[in-house]
Design a protein around this motif. Structure first.
Motif, mmCIF file in Angstrom:
data_model
loop_
_atom_site.group_PDB
_atom_site.id
_atom_site.type_symbol
_atom_site.label_atom_id
_atom_site.label_comp_id
_atom_site.label_asym_id
_atom_site.label_seq_id
_atom_site.Cartn_x
_atom_site.Cartn_y
_atom_site.Cartn_z
ATOM 1 N N TRP A 154 -40.388 110.282 70.702
ATOM 2 C CA TRP A 154 -41.058 111.513 70.305
ATOM 3 C C TRP A 154 -40.068 112.670 70.338
ATOM 4 C CZ3 TRP A 154 -45.940 110.829 68.733
ATOM 5 C CH2 TRP A 154 -46.644 109.729 69.236
ATOM 6 N N ALA A 155 -40.256 113.582 69.425
ATOM 7 C CA ALA A 155 -39.437 114.799 69.431
ATOM 8 C C ALA A 155 -40.336 115.986 69.683
ATOM 9 C CB ALA A 155 -38.722 114.961 68.101
ATOM 10 N N GLN A 156 -39.780 116.958 70.353
ATOM 11 C CA GLN A 156 -40.526 118.191 70.637
ATOM 12 C C GLN A 156 -39.601 119.360 70.325
ATOM 13 O OE1 GLN A 156 -43.773 118.602 72.646
ATOM 14 N NE2 GLN A 156 -43.474 120.492 71.522
ATOM 15 N N ARG A 157 -40.022 120.187 69.399
ATOM 16 C CA ARG A 157 -39.219 121.366 69.074
ATOM 17 C C ARG A 157 -39.853 122.576 69.752
ATOM 18 N NH1 ARG A 157 -34.951 121.009 65.215
ATOM 19 N NH2 ARG A 157 -33.779 122.840 65.775
ATOM 20 N N VAL A 158 -39.058 123.298 70.488
ATOM 21 C CA VAL A 158 -39.553 124.480 71.204
ATOM 22 C C VAL A 158 -38.831 125.695 70.625
ATOM 23 C CG1 VAL A 158 -39.902 125.508 73.480
ATOM 24 C CG2 VAL A 158 -39.729 123.038 73.267
ATOM 25 N N THR A 159 -39.565 126.563 69.994
ATOM 26 C CA THR A 159 -38.961 127.738 69.357
ATOM 27 C C THR A 159 -39.623 128.994 69.901
ATOM 28 O OG1 THR A 159 -38.757 126.393 67.375
ATOM 29 C CG2 THR A 159 -38.336 128.736 67.129
ATOM 30 N N VAL A 160 -38.802 129.941 70.304
ATOM 31 C CA VAL A 160 -39.333 131.218 70.778
ATOM 32 C C VAL A 160 -38.817 132.318 69.854
ATOM 33 C CG1 VAL A 160 -39.600 132.766 72.757
ATOM 34 C CG2 VAL A 160 -39.235 130.341 73.144
ATOM 35 N N ARG A 161 -39.736 133.119 69.354
ATOM 36 C CA ARG A 161 -39.373 134.226 68.455
ATOM 37 C C ARG A 161 -39.838 135.543 69.068
ATOM 38 N NH1 ARG A 161 -40.889 130.124 64.854
ATOM 39 N NH2 ARG A 161 -39.374 129.724 63.233
ATOM 40 N N ASP A 162 -39.194 136.605 68.629
ATOM 41 C CA ASP A 162 -39.681 137.910 69.062
ATOM 42 C C ASP A 162 -40.769 138.380 68.103
ATOM 43 O OD1 ASP A 162 -38.405 138.788 66.815
ATOM 44 O OD2 ASP A 162 -36.848 139.925 67.829
ATOM 45 N N GLU A 163 -41.221 139.625 68.279
ATOM 46 C CA GLU A 163 -42.366 140.078 67.482
ATOM 47 C C GLU A 163 -42.043 140.223 66.000
ATOM 48 O OE1 GLU A 163 -40.616 141.894 69.489
ATOM 49 O OE2 GLU A 163 -40.528 144.004 68.916
ATOM 50 N N ARG A 164 -40.721 140.260 65.677
ATOM 51 C CA ARG A 164 -40.349 140.378 64.254
ATOM 52 C C ARG A 164 -40.068 139.015 63.622
ATOM 53 N NH1 ARG A 164 -35.489 144.511 64.732
ATOM 54 N NH2 ARG A 164 -34.904 142.823 66.121
ATOM 55 N N ARG A 199 -34.929 124.888 70.834
ATOM 56 C CA ARG A 199 -34.423 123.681 71.499
ATOM 57 C C ARG A 199 -35.134 122.447 70.985
ATOM 58 N NH1 ARG A 199 -33.375 125.830 77.694
ATOM 59 N NH2 ARG A 199 -32.339 127.726 77.019
ATOM 60 N N HIS A 200 -34.368 121.386 70.896
ATOM 61 C CA HIS A 200 -34.901 120.116 70.405
ATOM 62 C C HIS A 200 -34.891 119.129 71.569
ATOM 63 C CE1 HIS A 200 -35.564 116.925 67.443
ATOM 64 N NE2 HIS A 200 -34.741 116.208 68.189
#
Lengths: 212, 263
Positions: B178-188, B195-196
């Motif tokens: 299984w793969a899990q992509r974790v992406t954090v963005r700011d309000e823009r 991270r993968h």
């Protein structure tokens, strides 16, 4: 019946060739010391040329892929996690920092110095030297020295938030002549002991700015 | 004593049909016994990113001052229910660390100017002037996207042949990555952290697997076990640690970005 049983047992060594997996021979610590990734054959050939058997002319009849694993230099727990986070991939990180620092200004500085601010001075020195090397490899003129500061000034600045402290330090160094004109200081800073990344800043001609 | 005394039918030969049936009977008996004695065991293997160093202690309130918008994207073949469960666990995880969490799709909080001053952290004045950076006490809005998908599945057909032929002495096994992509963005929408993570779940069946698991449980301390509850706990711990560290690092990066823009 016996032959079938023996044939079944004979398959066991073939089945064991499925890459590193949790078994009696490999406990959790051993598994965590490895970084594995499943790749398609094209990507696997690119990373490990010559190690992947080419596809047969009439096709392989089965779907093949590759499990690419690399073992860490030091097993987990040998170093504190904060140090491990910085030192793992330091070579690539330092190249990235150097490239960003050089890209930050259209006019390159005459000389680059590096200052790393981390809780562990030994770790900070490793980061500093690695970044100096990366800058030199990128063709930038570097100097292996750190700007000095009086103890009372240092104490006053250390009490400040990094967003205020670094600009103040930068101005002080330029005023005192520690950072002559045409010299740029690349700063690597850890804002919080709980974070794993470092923040890049640049002090030049009395002005400091973060390079996000 | 004459020959044959003490035995019920000393001279009666065993019928040929019985002789032919014996191996089959034994096999069926052995098969039944092995099926009764075997079990299905699950092991977890961290593949990529899940064993990366973690400094943040997720039992602490690390994210005080963060407003986290949680978006869970769970394409097939991962079951939607699993995705929801992960999303719910992530929500609890970050709430426990002091973040204000709301899932994407939920109604947004009312604009600060509609709330009384004491209800907002910064007061209405901060909300009125959009050009100025948020004061330190204001909630920092971040968006966390979790995307899971299956990378690989192998049923290891030959292992099941061997398992059947050896009365489950050699385990039959299947594996899924299984793969899990974790992406954090700011309000823009600017990506702060991406991270993968990859993990592998191996299921083994048979007496051999059960014996292996018993040895694993008896001979190894829980921190080194690879089967049973310890394995499940390790998976949760690794995933939650990485999620916590990713969001914390993103928050720090966002602070640097804000400081850079403020100057």
């Amino acid at each position: 019946m016996v032959w079938v049983f023996l044939a079944g047992l004979g398959l066991a060594p073939i089945l064991a060739r499925t890459g590193p997996a949790p078994t009696l021979a490999r406990d959790r610590l051993a598994l965590r010391s490895m970084e594995c990734e499943r790749l398609d054959l094209e990507e696997a050939r690119r990373r490990e040329p010559g190690r992947i058997r080419p596809e047969r002319e009439r096709g392989d009849f089965i779907r093949r892929d590759a499990l690419h694993c690399s073992t860490r230099l030091l097993p987990e727990g040998s170093r504190p996690p904060a140090a491990e986070a910085v030192l793992t991939g330091l070579h690539e990180h330092s190249q990235d920092w150097a490239a960003r620092a050089l890209r930050a200004e259209p006019r390159p500085a005459g000389r680059y110095l590096v200052q790393a601010n981390l809780e562990d001075p030994v770790l900070a020195e490793k980061v500093r030297v690695a970044t100096l090397h990366a800058l030199a490899e990128a063709g930038a003129p570097v100097a292996d020295r750190r700007p000095l500061l009086q103890v009372d000034q240092l104490d006053a600045v250390a009490a400040l938030d990094p967003d205020e402290g670094w600009p103040r330090l930068c101005a002080l160094w330029v005023e005192s002549g520690e950072l002559p004109p045409e010299t740029a200081l690349v700063v690597l800073h850890r804002r919080d002991p709980r974070e794993t990344g470092l923040h890049l800043g640049l002090c030049r001609e009395g002005g400091f700015r973060w390079l996000p | 004593m004459t020959p044959g005394e003490g035995r019920a039918y000393p001279d009666r030969p065993i019928p040929e049909a019985t002789i032919r049936a014996l191996p089959a009977t034994h096999a069926a008996l052995l098969g039944s016994l092995s099926l009764l004695g075997s079990g299905c065991l699950r092991s977890y293997q961290p593949m990529k990113g899940l064993a990366a160093p973690v400094v943040v202690d997720r039992s602490q309130r690390n994210l005080e001052g963060v407003e986290l918008r949680l978006r869970c994207d769970t394409p097939r073949p991962l079951q939607i229910e699993d995705g929801r469960r992960l999303c719910e666990q992530a929500r609890l995880l970050f709430q426990g660390q002091g973040a204000r969490v709301r899932e994407a799709g939920q109604p947004s909080a009312p604009p600060p100017e509609l709330l009384p001053a004491e209800a907002t952290d910064a007061g209405p004045a901060a909300a009125r002037d959009e050009g100025t950076p948020a004061p330190p006490s204001a909630r920092i809005p971040l968006e966390l996207t979790l995307r899971s998908w299956q990378v690989h599945e192998d049923r290891h057909f030959f292992s099941w042949l061997a398992c059947a032929a050896t009365f489950t002495l050699v385990p039959g096994w299947t594996e899924r990555t299984w793969a899990q992509r974790v992406t954090v963005r700011d309000e823009r929408g600017v990506v702060l952290e991406d991270r993968h993570l990859e993990l592998r779940i191996i299921r083994r069946f048979g007496v051999g697997a059960l014996v292996g698991a018993l040895v694993d449980q008896v001979a190894r301390p829980p921190s080194r076990q690879v089967t049973g509850a310890a394995s499940d706990k390790a998976l949760s711990a690794d995933l939650y640690d990485q999620l916590s560290q990713t969001v914390f690092d993103a928050w720090m990066r966002d602070r640097t970005r804000r400081a850079a823009e403020a100057r």
